[in-house]
Design an enzyme around this catalytic site. Sequence first.
Site, PDB file in Angstrom:
ATOM      1  N   ASP A  25     -20.828  -1.239  -6.988  1.00  0.00           N
ATOM      2  CA  ASP A  25     -20.007  -0.344  -6.160  1.00  0.00           C
ATOM      3  C   ASP A  25     -20.833   0.729  -5.454  1.00  0.00           C
ATOM      4  O   ASP A  25     -20.535   1.089  -4.315  1.00  0.00           O
ATOM      5  CB  ASP A  25     -18.951   0.361  -7.023  1.00  0.00           C
ATOM      6  CG  ASP A  25     -17.915  -0.609  -7.546  1.00  0.00           C
ATOM      7  OD1 ASP A  25     -17.844  -1.728  -7.014  1.00  0.00           O
ATOM      8  OD2 ASP A  25     -17.192  -0.240  -8.491  1.00  0.00           O
TER       9      ASP A  25
HETATM   10  P1  NAP Z   1     -20.564  -1.488 -11.163  1.00  0.00           P
HETATM   11  O1  NAP Z   1     -19.960  -1.337  -9.825  1.00  0.00           O
HETATM   12  O2  NAP Z   1     -19.673  -1.427 -12.346  1.00  0.00           O
HETATM   13  O3  NAP Z   1     -21.344  -2.902 -11.164  1.00  0.00           O
HETATM   14  C1  NAP Z   1     -22.125  -3.293 -12.243  1.00  0.00           C
HETATM   15  C2  NAP Z   1     -22.687  -4.665 -11.950  1.00  0.00           C
HETATM   16  O4  NAP Z   1     -23.632  -4.940 -12.965  1.00  0.00           O
HETATM   17  C3  NAP Z   1     -21.658  -5.773 -11.979  1.00  0.00           C
HETATM   18  O5  NAP Z   1     -21.391  -6.247 -10.697  1.00  0.00           O
HETATM   19  C4  NAP Z   1     -22.263  -6.863 -12.894  1.00  0.00           C
HETATM   20  O6  NAP Z   1     -22.308  -8.108 -12.181  1.00  0.00           O
HETATM   21  C5  NAP Z   1     -23.681  -6.334 -13.173  1.00  0.00           C
HETATM   22  N1  NAP Z   1     -24.097  -6.542 -14.562  1.00  0.00           N
HETATM   23  C6  NAP Z   1     -23.385  -6.350 -15.693  1.00  0.00           C
HETATM   24  N2  NAP Z   1     -24.118  -6.650 -16.765  1.00  0.00           N
HETATM   25  C7  NAP Z   1     -25.344  -7.038 -16.323  1.00  0.00           C
HETATM   26  C8  NAP Z   1     -26.541  -7.457 -16.956  1.00  0.00           C
HETATM   27  N3  NAP Z   1     -26.625  -7.570 -18.290  1.00  0.00           N
HETATM   28  N4  NAP Z   1     -27.605  -7.762 -16.178  1.00  0.00           N
HETATM   29  C9  NAP Z   1     -27.522  -7.664 -14.816  1.00  0.00           C
HETATM   30  N5  NAP Z   1     -26.410  -7.278 -14.177  1.00  0.00           N
HETATM   31  C10 NAP Z   1     -25.324  -6.967 -14.913  1.00  0.00           C
HETATM   32  O7  NAP Z   1     -21.717  -0.444 -11.413  1.00  0.00           O
HETATM   33  P2  NAP Z   1     -22.267   0.761 -10.512  1.00  0.00           P
HETATM   34  O8  NAP Z   1     -22.740   0.246  -9.200  1.00  0.00           O
HETATM   35  O9  NAP Z   1     -23.205   1.514 -11.398  1.00  0.00           O
HETATM   36  O10 NAP Z   1     -21.002   1.645 -10.207  1.00  0.00           O
HETATM   37  C11 NAP Z   1     -20.386   2.452 -11.188  1.00  0.00           C
HETATM   38  C12 NAP Z   1     -18.901   2.420 -10.969  1.00  0.00           C
HETATM   39  O11 NAP Z   1     -18.276   3.108 -12.064  1.00  0.00           O
HETATM   40  C13 NAP Z   1     -18.519   3.131  -9.690  1.00  0.00           C
HETATM   41  O12 NAP Z   1     -17.478   2.448  -9.060  1.00  0.00           O
HETATM   42  C14 NAP Z   1     -18.035   4.492 -10.181  1.00  0.00           C
HETATM   43  O13 NAP Z   1     -17.100   5.088  -9.313  1.00  0.00           O
HETATM   44  C15 NAP Z   1     -17.430   4.120 -11.522  1.00  0.00           C
HETATM   45  N6  NAP Z   1     -17.369   5.293 -12.408  1.00  0.00           N
HETATM   46  C16 NAP Z   1     -18.506   5.905 -12.800  1.00  0.00           C
HETATM   47  C17 NAP Z   1     -18.439   7.075 -13.537  1.00  0.00           C
HETATM   48  C18 NAP Z   1     -19.661   7.828 -13.944  1.00  0.00           C
HETATM   49  O14 NAP Z   1     -19.531   8.970 -14.399  1.00  0.00           O
HETATM   50  N7  NAP Z   1     -20.843   7.268 -13.819  1.00  0.00           N
HETATM   51  C19 NAP Z   1     -17.200   7.579 -13.917  1.00  0.00           C
HETATM   52  C20 NAP Z   1     -16.058   6.898 -13.513  1.00  0.00           C
HETATM   53  C21 NAP Z   1     -16.158   5.764 -12.754  1.00  0.00           C
HETATM   54  P3  NAP Z   1     -22.399  -9.482 -13.012  1.00  0.00           P
HETATM   55  O15 NAP Z   1     -21.197  -9.509 -13.898  1.00  0.00           O
HETATM   56  O16 NAP Z   1     -22.407 -10.543 -11.966  1.00  0.00           O
HETATM   57  O17 NAP Z   1     -23.662  -9.441 -13.804  1.00  0.00           O
END
Ligand code: NAP
Length: 458
Positions: A385
């Site tokens: 994301d």
């Molecule tokens: P993300 O959008 O959740 O994407 C994570 C990606 O990691 C997935 O597409 C997954 O694809 C891949 N993945 C999972 N396990 C893996 C592994 N073992 N090896 C390689 N790839 C792996 O993560 P992000 O880009 O960090 O975004 C964070 C999201 O969380 C945002 O939308 C944000 O708004 C939300 N959020 C964050 C917080 C905060 O405080 N950080 C709080 C609330 C909400 P595959 O399944 O194909 O591997």
Amino acid sequence: MQTYFIELSYLLASVLFILGLKGLSHPETAKRGMHLAEFGMLMAIIGTLMHHEIITYTWILSGLVVGSIVGLAMGFWVPMTAMPQRTALSHAFGAFAAALVGISEYLRHDGKIDKITMSALGFEVMLGALTTTGSLLAFVKLQGLVRGTPVTFKGQNVFNMALLLTTIGIFIYLIVVPGSLPLFFVMVGLALVFGLLLVMPIGSADMPVVMSLLNSYAGLASAATGFVLNNKVLIIAGTLDGFSGFILSVLMCRAMNRSITNVLFGAFGSADTAAASGMQQGVMREVSLEDIATQLAYARQVVFVPGYGMATAQAQHAVRELANTLEKRGVTVKYGIHPVAGRMPGHMNVLLAEANVPYSSLYELEQINPEFPNTDVAVVIGANDVVNPDARDNPNSPIAGMPILEVDHAKSVVVLKRGQGKGFSGLENPLFFKDVTGMLYGDAKDTLTRMIQAVQQA
Ligand code: NAP
């Protein structure tokens, strides 16, 4: 003399809490801040143990021993990836303690309480009770014990609002007529139910925002406890906790370009929001490990962009090792850190610090985005994301307006992920279909380990 010592230890504890919070606001001083806050807590406990109203230490010491054993065990064995649910559980315990103190104070005074004390006590019990059940539900959702997706029903927001208003109505009545014991417990019961209903429509991934809001409630409940018990350190620590939790929730929402009301009532992550992204056209281009290794080995600048996948794979040490290998070959390595990458604030910073990545190599969104056009390879490690260009290019996207790391401006992009899995928002990511992007499938730790060897041989 005793009172003087208690006041002094409380004053010291309060100063240490404030300095601790200040330290936590920067990764370089965070560890010191944590130690200062720990020392502050020790001073607060010592001061409280000196209290002249304590008749026997038996129960207090039993609680201290049991609490220390549980705390130590959690500190040793709970993995970093489970930190959000661990925090949820701690909030539930803290809030439950505040609610129990309020209930026992109410019963101790047999309902003969002045209006000001009853206001603080009612506030404490109400917030304590709803935070207990809300945090427990957050824990079971985050731990995967129940489905993490939002649970919604027709008229939910109206129903929840009616329940909240009824609870507040009883609270106000009790301030005027404090002696009504059954009504007091009806208020406790309604607050417990409201906590569950508040968290039910929220998906697991929005849970960190809710957690910090609940943290804020637990802090305010503790501050109210401080008023009831006439305990200054509780008032100060509770207020600090309450407001810092609230500010953190606002900052997280801002980084996701969402409002608090959207997080609380928007049921983000449900089937409806995911469907809103539509289908993506085109194919994802798969690349070989050897090709990427050659690109990396001969690059001038490489930017690593870690995300939630790096945390689940526990790939931070492999990332650092790959960076070392590249730096030895003269490649400049930087890390682009999105404020909401992962699942809790500072998630990536903590993991990379654990792998001894120097803080000076970490770049915030505003600092790294102008660097992408001069970057030869942007390596996206389990992020989705936070690098989704739809947030910038598609005004109809549910995440439109969320600031992103603009990796698609780099000369080449490599995405390390296991397969076609979506990010937390459940949206398709057009980055994966762009010409500039190559996909390298597999668990990030495994892929990176093999990549280190391939770069060494390139
Ligand atoms: P993300 O959008 O959740 O994407 C994570 C990606 O990691 C997935 O597409 C997954 O694809 C891949 N993945 C999972 N396990 C893996 C592994 N073992 N090896 C390689 N790839 C792996 O993560 P992000 O880009 O960090 O975004 C964070 C999201 O969380 C945002 O939308 C944000 O708004 C939300 N959020 C964050 C917080 C905060 O405080 N950080 C709080 C609330 C909400 P595959 O399944 O194909 O591997």
